[in-house]
Enzyme design. Structure first.
Site, PDB file in Angstrom:
ATOM      1  N   ASP A 119       4.608   0.572   1.479  1.00  0.00           N
ATOM      2  CA  ASP A 119       4.014   1.693   2.214  1.00  0.00           C
ATOM      3  C   ASP A 119       2.789   2.281   1.525  1.00  0.00           C
ATOM      4  O   ASP A 119       2.518   3.476   1.624  1.00  0.00           O
ATOM      5  CB  ASP A 119       5.051   2.806   2.450  1.00  0.00           C
ATOM      6  CG  ASP A 119       6.298   2.258   3.096  1.00  0.00           C
ATOM      7  OD1 ASP A 119       6.151   1.457   4.035  1.00  0.00           O
ATOM      8  OD2 ASP A 119       7.400   2.607   2.667  1.00  0.00           O
ATOM      9  N   LYS A 177      -1.174  -1.202   2.748  1.00  0.00           N
ATOM     10  CA  LYS A 177      -1.686  -2.583   2.663  1.00  0.00           C
ATOM     11  C   LYS A 177      -2.230  -3.048   4.007  1.00  0.00           C
ATOM     12  O   LYS A 177      -3.208  -3.784   4.059  1.00  0.00           O
ATOM     13  CB  LYS A 177      -0.565  -3.543   2.226  1.00  0.00           C
ATOM     14  CG  LYS A 177      -0.102  -3.320   0.798  1.00  0.00           C
ATOM     15  CD  LYS A 177       0.988  -4.302   0.409  1.00  0.00           C
ATOM     16  CE  LYS A 177       2.278  -4.122   1.179  1.00  0.00           C
ATOM     17  NZ  LYS A 177       2.960  -2.839   0.931  1.00  0.00           N
ATOM     18  N   LYS A 182      -3.837  -1.430   6.266  1.00  0.00           N
ATOM     19  CA  LYS A 182      -5.210  -0.954   6.451  1.00  0.00           C
ATOM     20  C   LYS A 182      -6.193  -1.794   5.625  1.00  0.00           C
ATOM     21  O   LYS A 182      -7.281  -2.157   6.111  1.00  0.00           O
ATOM     22  CB  LYS A 182      -5.307   0.511   6.018  1.00  0.00           C
ATOM     23  CG  LYS A 182      -6.710   1.070   6.141  1.00  0.00           C
ATOM     24  CD  LYS A 182      -6.803   2.482   5.614  1.00  0.00           C
ATOM     25  CE  LYS A 182      -6.737   2.511   4.097  1.00  0.00           C
ATOM     26  NZ  LYS A 182      -6.935   3.861   3.559  1.00  0.00           N
ATOM     27  N   GLY A 208       6.889  -2.809   7.500  1.00  0.00           N
ATOM     28  CA  GLY A 208       6.245  -2.213   8.657  1.00  0.00           C
ATOM     29  C   GLY A 208       4.809  -1.919   8.282  1.00  0.00           C
ATOM     30  O   GLY A 208       4.553  -1.105   7.407  1.00  0.00           O
ATOM     31  N   HIS A 209       3.882  -2.627   8.895  1.00  0.00           N
ATOM     32  CA  HIS A 209       2.469  -2.421   8.563  1.00  0.00           C
ATOM     33  C   HIS A 209       1.794  -1.618   9.667  1.00  0.00           C
ATOM     34  O   HIS A 209       1.770  -2.039  10.818  1.00  0.00           O
ATOM     35  CB  HIS A 209       1.767  -3.766   8.378  1.00  0.00           C
ATOM     36  CG  HIS A 209       2.166  -4.454   7.111  1.00  0.00           C
ATOM     37  ND1 HIS A 209       1.816  -5.740   6.816  1.00  0.00           N
ATOM     38  CD2 HIS A 209       2.871  -4.010   6.054  1.00  0.00           C
ATOM     39  CE1 HIS A 209       2.305  -6.058   5.627  1.00  0.00           C
ATOM     40  NE2 HIS A 209       2.944  -5.028   5.143  1.00  0.00           N
ATOM     41  N   THR A 246      16.837  -1.797   4.529  1.00  0.00           N
ATOM     42  CA  THR A 246      16.340  -1.504   5.878  1.00  0.00           C
ATOM     43  C   THR A 246      17.292  -2.055   6.946  1.00  0.00           C
ATOM     44  O   THR A 246      17.013  -1.934   8.139  1.00  0.00           O
ATOM     45  CB  THR A 246      14.951  -2.128   6.105  1.00  0.00           C
ATOM     46  OG1 THR A 246      15.062  -3.545   5.897  1.00  0.00           O
ATOM     47  CG2 THR A 246      13.917  -1.566   5.140  1.00  0.00           C
ATOM     48  N   GLN A 293       6.104  -4.983   1.026  1.00  0.00           N
ATOM     49  CA  GLN A 293       6.753  -4.207  -0.055  1.00  0.00           C
ATOM     50  C   GLN A 293       5.809  -4.049  -1.253  1.00  0.00           C
ATOM     51  O   GLN A 293       4.610  -4.032  -1.038  1.00  0.00           O
ATOM     52  CB  GLN A 293       8.095  -4.857  -0.443  1.00  0.00           C
ATOM     53  CG  GLN A 293       9.166  -4.748   0.641  1.00  0.00           C
ATOM     54  CD  GLN A 293       9.155  -5.899   1.616  1.00  0.00           C
ATOM     55  OE1 GLN A 293       8.972  -7.038   1.248  1.00  0.00           O
ATOM     56  NE2 GLN A 293       9.345  -5.612   2.882  1.00  0.00           N
ATOM     57  N   ASP A 330      -6.807  12.047   1.181  1.00  0.00           N
ATOM     58  CA  ASP A 330      -6.902  13.200   2.082  1.00  0.00           C
ATOM     59  C   ASP A 330      -5.629  14.057   2.030  1.00  0.00           C
ATOM     60  O   ASP A 330      -5.678  15.261   2.273  1.00  0.00           O
ATOM     61  CB  ASP A 330      -7.192  12.737   3.518  1.00  0.00           C
ATOM     62  CG  ASP A 330      -6.251  11.623   3.982  1.00  0.00           C
ATOM     63  OD1 ASP A 330      -5.904  10.748   3.162  1.00  0.00           O
ATOM     64  OD2 ASP A 330      -5.859  11.638   5.164  1.00  0.00           O
TER      65      ASP A 330
HETATM   66  P1  IMP Z   1      15.574  -4.617   2.113  1.00  0.00           P
HETATM   67  O1  IMP Z   1      14.259  -5.213   1.812  1.00  0.00           O
HETATM   68  O2  IMP Z   1      15.770  -4.272   3.572  1.00  0.00           O
HETATM   69  O3  IMP Z   1      16.715  -5.431   1.577  1.00  0.00           O
HETATM   70  O4  IMP Z   1      15.654  -3.204   1.354  1.00  0.00           O
HETATM   71  C1  IMP Z   1      15.641  -3.116  -0.064  1.00  0.00           C
HETATM   72  C2  IMP Z   1      14.856  -1.906  -0.520  1.00  0.00           C
HETATM   73  O5  IMP Z   1      13.472  -2.120  -0.236  1.00  0.00           O
HETATM   74  C3  IMP Z   1      15.218  -0.604   0.179  1.00  0.00           C
HETATM   75  O6  IMP Z   1      15.048   0.449  -0.742  1.00  0.00           O
HETATM   76  C4  IMP Z   1      14.187  -0.520   1.297  1.00  0.00           C
HETATM   77  O7  IMP Z   1      13.976   0.798   1.740  1.00  0.00           O
HETATM   78  C5  IMP Z   1      12.982  -1.069   0.578  1.00  0.00           C
HETATM   79  N1  IMP Z   1      11.987  -1.663   1.494  1.00  0.00           N
HETATM   80  C6  IMP Z   1      12.046  -2.859   2.126  1.00  0.00           C
HETATM   81  N2  IMP Z   1      10.940  -3.056   2.837  1.00  0.00           N
HETATM   82  C7  IMP Z   1      10.149  -2.000   2.652  1.00  0.00           C
HETATM   83  C8  IMP Z   1       8.847  -1.660   3.106  1.00  0.00           C
HETATM   84  O8  IMP Z   1       8.179  -2.393   3.835  1.00  0.00           O
HETATM   85  N3  IMP Z   1       8.366  -0.454   2.688  1.00  0.00           N
HETATM   86  C9  IMP Z   1       9.060   0.366   1.866  1.00  0.00           C
HETATM   87  N4  IMP Z   1      10.268   0.078   1.404  1.00  0.00           N
HETATM   88  C10 IMP Z   1      10.811  -1.093   1.795  1.00  0.00           C
HETATM   89 MG    MG Z   2       5.432  -0.084   5.417  1.00  0.00          MG
END
Ligand code: IMP
Ligand code: MG
Length: 333
Positions: free
Chosen positions: A14, A17, A19, A43-44, A125, A176, A282
């Site tokens: 988060d 990336k 952008k 989630g991008h 997630t 991630q 910002d």
């Molecule tokens: P998993 O990847 O769903 O197995 O989650 C493992 C950890 O990574 C958890 O703390 C999730 O919230 C975190 N996580 C997985 N994908 C993302 C992402 O795209 N952004 C932020 N945290 C993530």
């Molecule tokens: Mg994200």
């Protein structure tokens, strides 16, 4: 000659990336865009021609007609893949002949999803990501090539980059970030994939093809998951609200903290970052708080600056060997 640039998250995902990927694809000379790790846990958030999109699987190159590949380092939820294609088509983005899945990428199956759906220990997630990688490494998984419905989308990475397009310029889009990396993150509060530059190369790119590495961070930290991360101080609640920090995949509140420069330094070194982008300036501007941690977290490691200029000067000096850019907008760098 094959050339590869990589985008890596320097914190806990988060970082913005999406952008940076969108910006580089718009400005750069890329022929391909490859997602190299993770699945629909990512989630991008991308603003394209004024419209907001949230993608989970499909690389951002799709907005520019690049050849987009979900690489062999990824895991794919077939249903969500098709839903995302439809969402893009409905918004007028042409995906015909542009979106591919590596034939050796792994597929998230119903039982992976079920196993993950009640997970509470680390706060995943719940998208089946971890169980799918567990099956892969347990030699019990299923690859994309085994699914009839995916046949029109399959691609062989070796054929693509060593025969069809040996002069490709590739942007590798990570998901991630360093703090969630299976090897370098805060285990067990990690994801199950390699979120590093090395993880990108595992998708079939030789080290000598590597050109630039774009590390992406926010001007403060956020984390979603089960560990305690946010210190008890109402300033962090204000930061969460000001930054609108909710997970793009799960809608959970992201825990917040100040920027940890030592952590970023580690990510910069281990990923070989050449360009560092610091997003969401910002938001700090709104709060007018300019704080970083250096060294182990604790009161004596906190540095507070009176204004933005001194904050930026300190960070630029700290990373003086690389290019550092500060960004103020969700839509551009
Ligand atoms: P998993 O990847 O769903 O197995 O989650 C493992 C950890 O990574 C958890 O703390 C999730 O919230 C975190 N996580 C997985 N994908 C993302 C992402 O795209 N952004 C932020 N945290 C993530
Ligand atoms: Mg994200």
């Amino acid at each position: 000659m094959l050339r590869v640039d990589v985008i890596v998250g320097a914190q806990y995902g988060d970082e913005g990336k999406g952008k940076v990927t969108h910006h580089l694809l718009r400005e750069g000379d890329y022929t391909h865009c490859v997602r190299y790790n993770g699945g629909c846990n990512a989630g991008h958030t991308i603003y394209h021609q004024g419209e907001k999109f949230v993608t989970h699987h499909i690389p951002a190159g799709v907005f520019f007609g690049k050849r987009c590949i979900i690489g062999p380092g990824c895991v794919v939820d077939i249903h969500k893949f098709f839903t995302e294609l439809q969402m893009l088509n409905a918004a007028g983005i042409n995906t015909d002949g542009k979106v591919y899945i590596a034939k050796n990428a792994h597929i998230i199956q119903e039982d992976h999803f079920e196993q993950d759906s009640t997970e509470t220990r680390i706060g995943t997630t719940r998208t089946g990501n971890g169980p799918c990688y567990a099956a892969k490494y347990g030699r019990n998984g299923a690859q994309a090539k085994d699914f009839a419905i995916l046949q029109p989308f399959l691609i062989d990475m070796y054929e693509e980059f060593f025969y069809r397009s040996p002069n490709a310029t590739v942007l590798c889009e990570g998901a991630q970030g360093f703090g969630l990396d299976i090897d370098w993150g805060d285990y067990p509060y990690v994801t199950s994939s390699h979120c590093t530059t090395a993880g990108a190369l595992l998708n079939g790119f030789p080290p000598r093809s590597l050109r630039h590495v774009y590390g992406v961070a926010k001007a403060y930290e956020t984390y979603v998951g089960a560990k305690d991360f946010q210190p008890e101080d109402e300033i962090f609640e204000a930061l969460q609200v000001a930054g609108d920090e909710f997970g793009a995949t799960t809608g959970r509140k992201r825990q917040c903290n100040w920027l940890d420069l030592s952590k970023i330094h580690q990510a910069v070194n281990l990923n070989g970052v050449t360009h560092l982008v610091i997003n969401k300036m910002d938001i700090l501007e709104k709060l007018d708080k300019w704080v970083v941690y250096v060294g182990a977290k604790g009161d004596n490691a906190i540095f507070t600056f009176p204004n933005r200029t001194q904050f930026c000067d300190y960070i630029s000096h700290y990373f003086q060997d690389i290019y550092v850019t500060f960004s103020d907008s969700p839509e551009k760098i």
